[in-house]
Scaffold this active site. Structure first.
Site, PDB file in Angstrom:
ATOM      1  N   SER A 182     101.507   6.780 -15.301  1.00 43.24           N
ATOM      2  CA  SER A 182     100.577   7.284 -13.946  1.00 43.24           C
ATOM      3  C   SER A 182     100.776   8.233 -13.732  1.00 43.24           C
ATOM      4  CB  SER A 182     100.007   6.523 -12.861  1.00 43.24           C
ATOM      5  OG  SER A 182     101.433   5.540 -12.918  1.00 43.24           O
TER       6      SER A 182
ATOM      7  N   HIS B  16      94.983   4.337 -16.823  1.00 43.00           N
ATOM      8  CA  HIS B  16      94.209   5.804 -16.542  1.00 43.00           C
ATOM      9  C   HIS B  16      93.913   6.387 -17.908  1.00 43.00           C
ATOM     10  CE1 HIS B  16      96.038   6.553 -13.095  1.00 43.00           C
ATOM     11  NE2 HIS B  16      96.631   5.327 -12.782  1.00 43.00           N
TER      12      HIS B  16
ATOM     13  N   LYS C 252      88.658   4.102 -11.467  1.00 45.31           N
ATOM     14  CA  LYS C 252      89.423   5.362 -11.523  1.00 45.31           C
ATOM     15  C   LYS C 252      88.262   5.337 -12.630  1.00 45.31           C
ATOM     16  CE  LYS C 252      93.876   3.171 -11.984  1.00 45.31           C
ATOM     17  NZ  LYS C 252      94.344   3.789 -10.671  1.00 45.31           N
TER      18      LYS C 252
END
Length: 400
Positions: free
Chosen positions: A187, A215, A246
């Site tokens: 990340s 991610h 996310k």
């Protein structure tokens, strides 16, 4: 007396952080998470293009996402007021677990309130003193803390160093269970793990592969199935962890997905699962809608790739050094913490919201402004952002 002394010690530590220019502040926003947000500063409110959110697909304020949450609020209420095994499981939870399992092509899935909970719950439940976990040096804090909670032997290898990983596997050869734990996408840097090589080594030494793809899920891979799809190993990863906070709507919640046996044992013994309220139904419903939109609005993935490539190319042409390669996490590497803080503040003043990161979030001397591209950004947005970086970078001496 003791309390006063303790408070004084904390104030001295805080003052030292401020003196070093490392004190972090939280910018308050007064609008939904989106392409642009309104922020509240010490003396005024302003609007800024948002280049620091994990809203990779631009779904956080999608009208269909909001409508799904409203509908579930009406049909299922705000929360379950209980843990899953008592009276906290709804039909929506079952539907989301099935959706994740089908999407990642695994047997089963278990939901948590966050991926942090999922990671801490996984390692302490599955691994004992007879076992070993081999962890990438740059893994997320939740993996690190999860490993600390377990009684397993701990090995760590420099990020991406497959020779070192193999040495760790050899050192753990006599252990009952061996788990290689890695982020799918790191990340802080936007680097994608070498999953094909990791899977090869895991098969050679009889280890399981655990990938936190927070991610990667919804962000990379031909159909958004993440880092494993991106590297052609979707069927070779044993355990996935991930988040819905996310790319998939920006709400909250996490999961562990893998074999039936793994998930079943977690349901019986994982403490964050057994002792935490179930995910709120409106969040579950909105996440289900996000999976639908990921498939039906596949232009988002293509556009995200386009704006990411444009930002990286143009920033490099101006003389900036960027971390990572093809991921929307595009850290502008500056090195000096004060420089990162000063440039971040100047960018916000200009109307560009991008946050500086420095120690202890990243190693000493590795400060950066972490830019994150979104499918909500237009090409014009990207070009304007690059212009701001160039002008402010020259002002502070970051580029010539």
């Amino acid at each position: 007396m003791y309390v006063s002394s303790f408070a004084a010690e904390m104030r001295r530590e805080i003052d030292a952080i401020k003196a070093d220019g490392l004190y972090k502040t939280e910018r308050v926003i007064t609008t939904p998470q989106d392409r642009s947000v309104s922020t509240v500063g010490p003396d005024r409110q302003s609007s800024a293009l948002n280049f620091c959110a994990n809203n990779y697909l631009g779904l956080a304020n999608h009208p269909d996402i909001r409508a799904a949450a409203h509908a579930a609020l009406d049909s299922h209420g705000l929360g379950m007021a209980s843990v899953r095994f008592i009276c906290g499981t709804s039909d929506l939870h079952i539907a989301l677990e099935k959706t994740v399992s089908q999407f990642l092509e695994v047997d089963d899935t278990i939901l948590y309130n966050s991926c942090f909970d999922a990671n801490t719950g996984f390692f302490e439940t599955l691994l004992g003193s007879e076992d070993a976990v081999i962890s990438d040096q740059l893994n997320h804090a939740s993996i690190i803390d999860g490993i600390r909670l377990s009684k397993a032997q701990r090995h760590r290898y420099p990020s991406g160093d497959m020779d070192a990983l193999e040495s760790c596997l050899k050192a753990a050869d006599d252990c009952r269970r061996k788990v290689i734990a890695t982020d799918g996408v790191f990340s802080m840097d936007g680097e994608i793990a070498k999953l094909a090589d990791i899977c090869d080594l895991a098969e050679k030494y009889g280890a399981l592969v655990f990938v936190d793809d927070s991610h990667g899920l919804g962000v990379i891979g031909a159909t958004g199935r993440g880092s494993a799809e991106h590297q052609g190993v979707l069927g070779r990863v044993d355990i996935f962890a991930g988040t819905f906070g996310k790319a998939l709507g920006g709400g909250c919640g996490g999961f562990i997905a893998g074999r039936h046996e793994v998930v079943s044992l977690l349901r019986q013994r994982s403490r964050p699962y057994l002792f935490s309220n179930a995910m709120p139904p409106p969040i579950v419903a909105s996440t289900l809608k996000a999976f639908e939109l990921l498939v039906s609005e596949d232009w988002r993935l293509r556009h995200l790739k386009e704006v990411t490539a444009r930002f990286r190319t143009e920033m490099t042409a101006h003389g900036f050094s960027l971390g990572g390669n093809e991921h929307p996490i595009s850290p502008v590497m500056l090195g000096d913490a004060r420089l990162a803080a000063q440039m971040s503040a100047a960018l916000l003043e200009a109307g560009l919201y991008a946050v500086g990161f420095w120690y202890p979030v990243v190693p000493q001397g590795m400060a950066r402004i972490r830019v994150q591209l979104s499918a909500a950004h237009t090409v014009a947005d990207v070009d304007w952002a690059v212009d701001q970086f160039a002008a402010i970078g020259r002002r502070f001496g970051a580029i010539k």
